[in-house]
Design a protein around this motif. Sequence first.
Motif, PDB file in Angstrom:
ATOM      1  N   LYS A   5       0.860  -1.175   0.000  1.00 34.43           N
ATOM      2  CA  LYS A   5       0.000   0.000   0.000  1.00 34.43           C
ATOM      3  C   LYS A   5       0.903   1.234   0.000  1.00 34.43           C
ATOM      4  N   LEU A   6       1.391   1.587  -1.197  1.00 32.12           N
ATOM      5  CA  LEU A   6       2.373   2.655  -1.307  1.00 32.12           C
ATOM      6  C   LEU A   6       1.812   4.029  -0.960  1.00 32.12           C
ATOM      7  N   PRO A   7       0.576   4.393  -1.350  1.00 33.64           N
ATOM      8  CA  PRO A   7       0.068   5.725  -0.957  1.00 33.64           C
ATOM      9  C   PRO A   7      -0.012   5.892   0.557  1.00 33.64           C
ATOM     10  N   GLN A   8      -0.486   4.848   1.262  1.00 32.53           N
ATOM     11  CA  GLN A   8      -0.556   4.944   2.723  1.00 32.53           C
ATOM     12  C   GLN A   8       0.856   5.031   3.326  1.00 32.53           C
ATOM     13  N   ALA A   9       1.798   4.283   2.736  1.00 30.41           N
ATOM     14  CA  ALA A   9       3.174   4.348   3.222  1.00 30.41           C
ATOM     15  C   ALA A   9       3.762   5.743   3.004  1.00 30.41           C
ATOM     16  N   ARG A  10       3.472   6.334   1.803  1.00 30.14           N
ATOM     17  CA  ARG A  10       3.959   7.685   1.529  1.00 30.14           C
ATOM     18  C   ARG A  10       3.375   8.687   2.523  1.00 30.14           C
ATOM     19  N   GLU A  11       2.096   8.525   2.828  1.00 27.32           N
ATOM     20  CA  GLU A  11       1.466   9.421   3.791  1.00 27.32           C
ATOM     21  C   GLU A  11       2.095   9.275   5.179  1.00 27.32           C
ATOM     22  N   ALA A  12       2.394   8.027   5.568  1.00 28.30           N
ATOM     23  CA  ALA A  12       3.018   7.796   6.878  1.00 28.30           C
ATOM     24  C   ALA A  12       4.405   8.453   6.941  1.00 28.30           C
ATOM     25  N   TYR A  13       5.182   8.290   5.857  1.00 23.52           N
ATOM     26  CA  TYR A  13       6.521   8.883   5.853  1.00 23.52           C
ATOM     27  C   TYR A  13       6.459  10.401   5.843  1.00 23.52           C
ATOM     28  N   ASN A  14       5.559  10.966   5.046  1.00 23.12           N
ATOM     29  CA  ASN A  14       5.443  12.426   4.981  1.00 23.12           C
ATOM     30  C   ASN A  14       5.010  13.003   6.330  1.00 23.12           C
ATOM     31  N   THR A  15       4.028  12.353   6.957  1.00 22.52           N
ATOM     32  CA  THR A  15       3.587  12.818   8.279  1.00 22.52           C
ATOM     33  C   THR A  15       4.718  12.690   9.295  1.00 22.52           C
ATOM     34  N   GLY A  16       5.475  11.605   9.188  1.00 21.72           N
ATOM     35  CA  GLY A  16       6.582  11.396  10.110  1.00 21.72           C
ATOM     36  C   GLY A  16       7.681  12.422   9.941  1.00 21.72           C
ATOM     37  N   THR A  17       7.986  12.801   8.693  1.00 17.76           N
ATOM     38  CA  THR A  17       9.034  13.812   8.483  1.00 17.76           C
ATOM     39  C   THR A  17       8.604  15.186   8.981  1.00 17.76           C
ATOM     40  N   ARG A  18       7.293  15.445   8.942  1.00 17.46           N
ATOM     41  CA  ARG A  18       6.820  16.726   9.498  1.00 17.46           C
ATOM     42  C   ARG A  18       6.882  16.697  11.030  1.00 17.46           C
ATOM     43  N   ALA A  19       6.605  15.538  11.610  1.00 14.92           N
ATOM     44  CA  ALA A  19       6.648  15.440  13.071  1.00 14.92           C
ATOM     45  C   ALA A  19       8.077  15.317  13.589  1.00 14.92           C
ATOM     46  N   CYS A  20       8.947  14.647  12.825  1.00 20.35           N
ATOM     47  CA  CYS A  20      10.349  14.415  13.249  1.00 20.35           C
ATOM     48  C   CYS A  20      11.276  14.856  12.125  1.00 20.35           C
ATOM     49  N   PRO A  21      11.459  16.166  11.919  1.00 20.30           N
ATOM     50  CA  PRO A  21      12.243  16.627  10.763  1.00 20.30           C
ATOM     51  C   PRO A  21      13.738  16.328  10.888  1.00 20.30           C
ATOM     52  N   LYS A  22      14.238  15.942  12.050  1.00 24.70           N
ATOM     53  CA  LYS A  22      15.657  15.668  12.225  1.00 24.70           C
ATOM     54  C   LYS A  22      16.004  14.189  12.081  1.00 24.70           C
ATOM     55  N   SER A  23      15.034  13.341  11.750  1.00 23.56           N
ATOM     56  CA  SER A  23      15.266  11.905  11.644  1.00 23.56           C
ATOM     57  C   SER A  23      15.840  11.573  10.264  1.00 23.56           C
ATOM     58  N   ILE A  24      17.089  11.185  10.221  1.00 19.86           N
ATOM     59  CA  ILE A  24      17.747  10.874   8.944  1.00 19.86           C
ATOM     60  C   ILE A  24      17.142   9.619   8.316  1.00 19.86           C
ATOM     61  N   ARG A  25      16.942   8.575   9.116  1.00 18.80           N
ATOM     62  CA  ARG A  25      16.425   7.310   8.568  1.00 18.80           C
ATOM     63  C   ARG A  25      15.031   7.486   7.984  1.00 18.80           C
ATOM     64  N   LEU A  26      14.234   8.344   8.590  1.00 20.90           N
ATOM     65  CA  LEU A  26      12.886   8.566   8.066  1.00 20.90           C
ATOM     66  C   LEU A  26      12.934   9.256   6.707  1.00 20.90           C
ATOM     67  N   TRP A  27      13.802  10.233   6.538  1.00 22.02           N
ATOM     68  CA  TRP A  27      13.968  10.890   5.238  1.00 22.02           C
ATOM     69  C   TRP A  27      14.458   9.891   4.187  1.00 22.02           C
ATOM     70  N   LEU A  28      15.392   9.020   4.576  1.00 22.89           N
ATOM     71  CA  LEU A  28      15.924   8.046   3.610  1.00 22.89           C
ATOM     72  C   LEU A  28      14.850   7.056   3.170  1.00 22.89           C
ATOM     73  N   LEU A  29      14.021   6.598   4.106  1.00 25.89           N
ATOM     74  CA  LEU A  29      12.942   5.676   3.739  1.00 25.89           C
ATOM     75  C   LEU A  29      11.938   6.351   2.802  1.00 25.89           C
ATOM     76  N   ALA A  30      11.624   7.620   3.070  1.00 23.91           N
ATOM     77  CA  ALA A  30      10.694   8.341   2.190  1.00 23.91           C
ATOM     78  C   ALA A  30      11.279   8.485   0.789  1.00 23.91           C
ATOM     79  N   CYS A  31      12.572   8.790   0.693  1.00 21.91           N
ATOM     80  CA  CYS A  31      13.217   8.924  -0.619  1.00 21.91           C
ATOM     81  C   CYS A  31      13.227   7.596  -1.368  1.00 21.91           C
TER      82      CYS A  31
END
Length: 935
Positions: free
Chosen positions: A719-745
Amino acid sequence: MPTMSGRKDFLSQPAPENYVAGLGRGATGFTTRSDLGPAREGPSEEQIKEALAKRAQALGAAPPTAYGATEKKDDDEDEERFQDPDSEVGLFAGGAYDKDDDEADRIYQDVDEKMDRRRKTRREEREKKEREAYERDNPKIQQQFADLKRALSTVTDDEWANLPDVGDLTGKNRRAKQNLRQRFYAIPDSVIAGARDAMQLDTTVQEDGAATNGASGDAADGTMTNFADIGAARDKVLQVRLDQAARGSGTDTAAGNATNIDPKGYLTSLTKSELKAGEVEVGDVKRVRVLLESVIKTNPKHPPGWIAAARLEEIAGRVVAARSVIARGCESCPKSEDAWLENIRLNEGQNAKIIAANAIKNNDRSVRLWLEAMRLEQDSRAKKRVIRRALDHLPQSVVLWKEAVNLEENPEDARLLLAKATEIIPLSIELWLALARLEKPENAQRILNKAHKAIPTSHEVWIAAARLQEQMGTSERSNVMKKAVRELARESAMLKREEWITEAEKCEVEGAILTCNAIVRETLGWGLDEDDDRKEIWMEDARGCITRGKYETARAIYAYALRIFFNKRSVWLAAVDLEKNHGTKETLWQVLEKAVEACPQSEVLWMMLAKEKWQAGQLDDARRVLVRAFNQNPNNEDIWLAAVKLEADNNQIDQARQLLQTARREAGTTRVWVESVAFERRLGDNEASLDLVNQALQLYPKADELWMMKGQIYEEKNKLPQAREAYNTGTRACPKSIRLWLLACRLEEKAGAIVKARSVLDRARLAVPKNAELWTETVRVERRAGNMAQAKTLMAKALQEVPNSGLLWSENIWYLEARTQRRPRSLEAIKKVDNDPILFVTVARIFWYERKLDKASNWFEKAILLDSEIGDTWAWYFKFLRQHGTEEKREEVINHCVLAEPKNGEVWSTVASSPRNASKNTEELLNLVVQKLEE
């Protein structure tokens, strides 16, 4: 009218003594430019004063003071000597230097050393900061233009070709240059002859087998270039410079920029440069022979000149001439034992014995000559006869007595000799100890008592007494080392703490473990006050012993430190680590039991004890340990999770799930929720894990691991759209998380949206600037998309922003540089980054690719020593050993990897965090990571 007397007139009379023309009116002598030679220097101030005083004395008047002449003091004392505080000539000239003065000087010296030790760390830090500040404010030109030189790699061939040529656009000096071009020079005849013979063909063969045609002429004058040799030399230079860069200061020394010289390395390089006998040039030998002959003739009584001349002839292969030279040297220098020893060395058999006899006749007090004469004898009785004659001449020589004892085959005869030797030389510790070793334990104790009375300042006698007590089994009843410390302190003969540790290590090597422990127990705290950082000093001493392989001494140091710092967790952890790596399972359990009693609030020690019990198969004991830990540390998340892991690894799923529910209720921390979600994912229940992660995010919306798990769960369910939404929401909540940015990319790249992946990374670099992982991922996205030019441009920007990242340099060297440029670029990277395990692995792979296996293995081991917790390093090394290593070496690497328990690494963390690999041990994870690297 001239007088008839013989007296000369006034102008013809000689001048009075010390007469200076014009002195009465204040003038001094001078010369004019017409005089020959330099001007005469006038009288000094002392001469003027002395002349005035002498004249006043002749007239019977007081000395005048007009020109600074003062009365001369009756006492001719030099008051300057009292200005020197170290001079004891005046006031303390009659004082005696006794034991109290010596003790005071020693105490002041100890205080100075202690204060210097206390300031050493701060002084070194200050000097380091000053040096770094100076290097930062005054960079080298090479460092200033390094980034610009790297940027030149992006210039295309067309741009390079369109660069304008440098010329004189102003027209200045144009006429002078035109005249310079019209000048003609005479050509040597050799050039004309070479041009004449260039077109001729000659088929004759020279003596070395080369044809003497035109090509041979080219080769002779150097126009034929051997590119293979040049390439080999270049590779060798780069290899040497890489090794020097890895050692730190080697590159500076090679470039001539070093400010200090390593004397050991310098002497080693001198040793390597020595010439062999067959490599000496004849012309050099002749020149040196002339010089040495001049030395001998100038100073025939100088033995080193004769020895050097003899060795020169020996190197030249003229042994007979060398013997003749050294024989003349012995005649000129009959009292030089070095010359006689050299003469004996150059001769053989009976001739050597005759020379030795002559040498002893001239030097009967030389121990070295007597020993050399003894070694020339083949028969044992002849050797004894020579040694006994030597002892008649030199009864005070300890070396001769030791040789005499070594020649005796009967222990009783050796004992008698040593008894006689100790009577003649009562101050020799070696002889006393040797005699005590030959005696029975009862007599040995009496011998050591005599030795202590003869030499009360000897610590060796006390250590020998302690070892004797250990041998007799009475060390528990009598603490010899405690008495030794008291007696040596009274005699002001106490050793330093480091020297006592060295003595303890010697006892450990010789098997005297109890004596080793006693030495450490009684002397480790000597010279240290409570103000000193005793814990760090003792920890450093123990680490030094472990490095040298002296584990019993380190164990004794930890035992003493734990007596003082009983509740220090760091000391207990160091002792546990020692037993874990170099002890037995029983000793490890004993130390851990004592540690949890001393530090009951330390959950790390409790979990280590439980883990050791569980790995030994004692599951019930491990559970009991965790129960005890719960009683001491209620609601501790580490102990909760350790209990869950224990049950889960033993397939007690329901019990583990129940423990997690209780932990979420009692100690509902972020880590407990993360482990709960991971536990359900390992069981394959994505719905339960998704429900848990949503509950956890309501409690902890700033936990980046929960957002990552949510996106990964959706990715597993495709479910890629839901995963994209989870990553985008996570990067807004935790903008300093490197691993989260890498997973979103990587999600966008996986979906084929390269533009979105670039956008995600751009936002990530704005949120977390100067991050090497984000820059590396940016370059990789372009490289995987086939945009190599853009990847190189981004890499140049990344290295400007983060110049000391080993990850970026490794990516640049391995993927963006040509194969021929990898080693030069790695040398530049090592200079920039210093010590980085990722970069060292890249260098090792370069050597592996070039089939230089020893170098590759060396660099892999360097990377592991720098950081043993990086799993990717172990995987690359194990992959290398699979192809080029032995079975024993592979087993050794696996065992060391299991002990190190690596947790980091780009590929290792990805494989280890996968839910299907949760139950894998370290060895299985190592094999999986190696397979991942081979893809």
